[in-house]
Design a protein around this motif. Sequence first.
Motif, PDB file in Angstrom:
ATOM      1  N   TYR A  84      55.191  38.402  77.064  1.00  0.00           N
ATOM      2  CA  TYR A  84      54.819  37.186  76.342  1.00  0.00           C
ATOM      3  C   TYR A  84      53.747  37.554  75.330  1.00  0.00           C
ATOM      4  O   TYR A  84      52.698  38.103  75.694  1.00  0.00           O
ATOM      5  N   HIS A  85      54.000  37.284  74.061  1.00  0.00           N
ATOM      6  CA  HIS A  85      53.100  37.666  72.978  1.00  0.00           C
ATOM      7  C   HIS A  85      52.702  36.406  72.208  1.00  0.00           C
ATOM      8  O   HIS A  85      53.558  35.703  71.663  1.00  0.00           O
ATOM      9  N   CYS A  86      51.402  36.129  72.178  1.00  0.00           N
ATOM     10  CA  CYS A  86      50.916  34.898  71.567  1.00  0.00           C
ATOM     11  C   CYS A  86      49.506  35.112  71.026  1.00  0.00           C
ATOM     12  O   CYS A  86      48.651  35.669  71.720  1.00  0.00           O
ATOM     13  N   ARG A  87      49.266  34.680  69.780  1.00  0.00           N
ATOM     14  CA  ARG A  87      47.953  34.769  69.148  1.00  0.00           C
ATOM     15  C   ARG A  87      47.341  36.161  69.251  1.00  0.00           C
ATOM     16  O   ARG A  87      46.159  36.322  69.546  1.00  0.00           O
ATOM     17  N   GLY A  88      48.161  37.182  69.042  1.00  0.00           N
ATOM     18  CA  GLY A  88      47.669  38.551  69.027  1.00  0.00           C
ATOM     19  C   GLY A  88      47.431  39.156  70.389  1.00  0.00           C
ATOM     20  O   GLY A  88      46.896  40.268  70.481  1.00  0.00           O
ATOM     21  N   ARG A  89      47.812  38.465  71.448  1.00  0.00           N
ATOM     22  CA  ARG A  89      47.626  38.986  72.801  1.00  0.00           C
ATOM     23  C   ARG A  89      48.993  39.191  73.451  1.00  0.00           C
ATOM     24  O   ARG A  89      49.960  38.490  73.135  1.00  0.00           O
ATOM     25  N   SER A  90      49.054  40.144  74.372  1.00  0.00           N
ATOM     26  CA  SER A  90      50.299  40.448  75.072  1.00  0.00           C
ATOM     27  C   SER A  90      50.080  40.376  76.574  1.00  0.00           C
ATOM     28  O   SER A  90      49.042  40.807  77.082  1.00  0.00           O
ATOM     29  N   PHE A  91      51.068  39.828  77.266  1.00  0.00           N
ATOM     30  CA  PHE A  91      51.019  39.689  78.717  1.00  0.00           C
ATOM     31  C   PHE A  91      52.343  40.158  79.307  1.00  0.00           C
ATOM     32  O   PHE A  91      53.391  40.043  78.666  1.00  0.00           O
ATOM     33  N   PRO A 143      64.265  39.686  70.025  1.00  0.00           N
ATOM     34  CA  PRO A 143      63.238  38.652  70.213  1.00  0.00           C
ATOM     35  C   PRO A 143      63.136  37.753  68.986  1.00  0.00           C
ATOM     36  O   PRO A 143      63.420  38.165  67.858  1.00  0.00           O
ATOM     37  N   PHE A 144      62.719  36.513  69.200  1.00  0.00           N
ATOM     38  CA  PHE A 144      62.546  35.580  68.096  1.00  0.00           C
ATOM     39  C   PHE A 144      61.326  34.711  68.363  1.00  0.00           C
ATOM     40  O   PHE A 144      60.892  34.549  69.502  1.00  0.00           O
ATOM     41  N   THR A 150      59.774  38.812  75.257  1.00  0.00           N
ATOM     42  CA  THR A 150      60.584  40.029  75.217  1.00  0.00           C
ATOM     43  C   THR A 150      61.031  40.395  76.628  1.00  0.00           C
ATOM     44  O   THR A 150      60.416  39.994  77.607  1.00  0.00           O
ATOM     45  N   HIS A 151      62.108  41.149  76.702  1.00  0.00           N
ATOM     46  CA  HIS A 151      62.657  41.549  77.997  1.00  0.00           C
ATOM     47  C   HIS A 151      62.962  43.043  78.011  1.00  0.00           C
ATOM     48  O   HIS A 151      63.946  43.496  78.582  1.00  0.00           O
ATOM     49  N   GLU A 152      62.077  43.810  77.418  1.00  0.00           N
ATOM     50  CA  GLU A 152      62.324  45.239  77.256  1.00  0.00           C
ATOM     51  C   GLU A 152      62.167  46.029  78.543  1.00  0.00           C
ATOM     52  O   GLU A 152      62.648  47.149  78.654  1.00  0.00           O
ATOM     53  N   HIS A 153      61.492  45.447  79.553  1.00  0.00           N
ATOM     54  CA  HIS A 153      61.226  46.206  80.773  1.00  0.00           C
ATOM     55  C   HIS A 153      62.174  45.883  81.915  1.00  0.00           C
ATOM     56  O   HIS A 153      62.159  46.569  82.927  1.00  0.00           O
TER      57      HIS A 153
END
Length: 284
Positions: A47-54, A27-28, A73-76
């Motif tokens: 999707y990770h943005c401003r301390g939140r994850s979706f 991830p970058f 990220t595409h870990e799942h």
Amino acid sequence: MHTASLLPSGPIQVVDYVCTATPDTVPFSEAHAGYSLSFVRKGSFGYHCRGRSFELVAGSLLVGFPGDEFVCTHEHHAGGDECLSFRVTPDCVALLGGASAVWRQGALPPQPELMVLGELAQAVVDGQSDAGLDEIGWCLAARFVRLVADRGERPLALTYRDRKRAVDAAHWLESRAHEAVDLERAALQFGLSPFHFLRLFSRTLGVTPHQYLVRARLRRAARLLADPARPITDVALDVGFADLSNFIRTFRRAAGVSPSAFRRAARGDRKILQASLAPLRKAR
């Protein structure tokens, strides 16, 4: 990442994204250049943005805010993802109204009112509809603002295993949306009690399993309705609705119009899309 500009100029621009990332892809960090609404038409990603994850799955909406840094990220899921992104100018945002917090939602779970427009836009891209991408973009943005203006925040505390299991369940439901799938059957597939499956799925993805199943059917129906040769009754049965009347009621609640009217919009009846913007014009 493969990108294609489908509507390169104007107040609303449209870009097609096809991401081929895998769980092994590093991830970058990226940053949103402006306001955007990206409809996930296939696959899933984190999707990770401003301390939140979706966790975004098919039908979800990623909401971009100018300058916000984010990481995907595409870990799942190993299949990558595909999105249709509507880039909205600041002037459009000002016209649509809504506090800045509306555009800092990060992401939305699959919402019927937005999904049907996302699928109609995809039908246009695929050459199956004569509707205008710019008009669909306006309708999508206007509905988005109205939908989330009063939406409350909901903190989540989920483990990696929780997120993966919920995303896997969404893919499983997506592939069986045309079948009669109940909560007990889905829970059994993932080794959970119905109660724990319902709680895990809802907390991770923001919708219940049944809501996701119905919305997966509605997304497919929106695409099939673009084909004028396919009877509406066949569309209803093919996507998993048990009877036509239930399909018509459910679709009308989601799209704001009947399946037959939505089909006319897909064939280029501009009056139907313009009617969706009537409240916006009155507010100007």
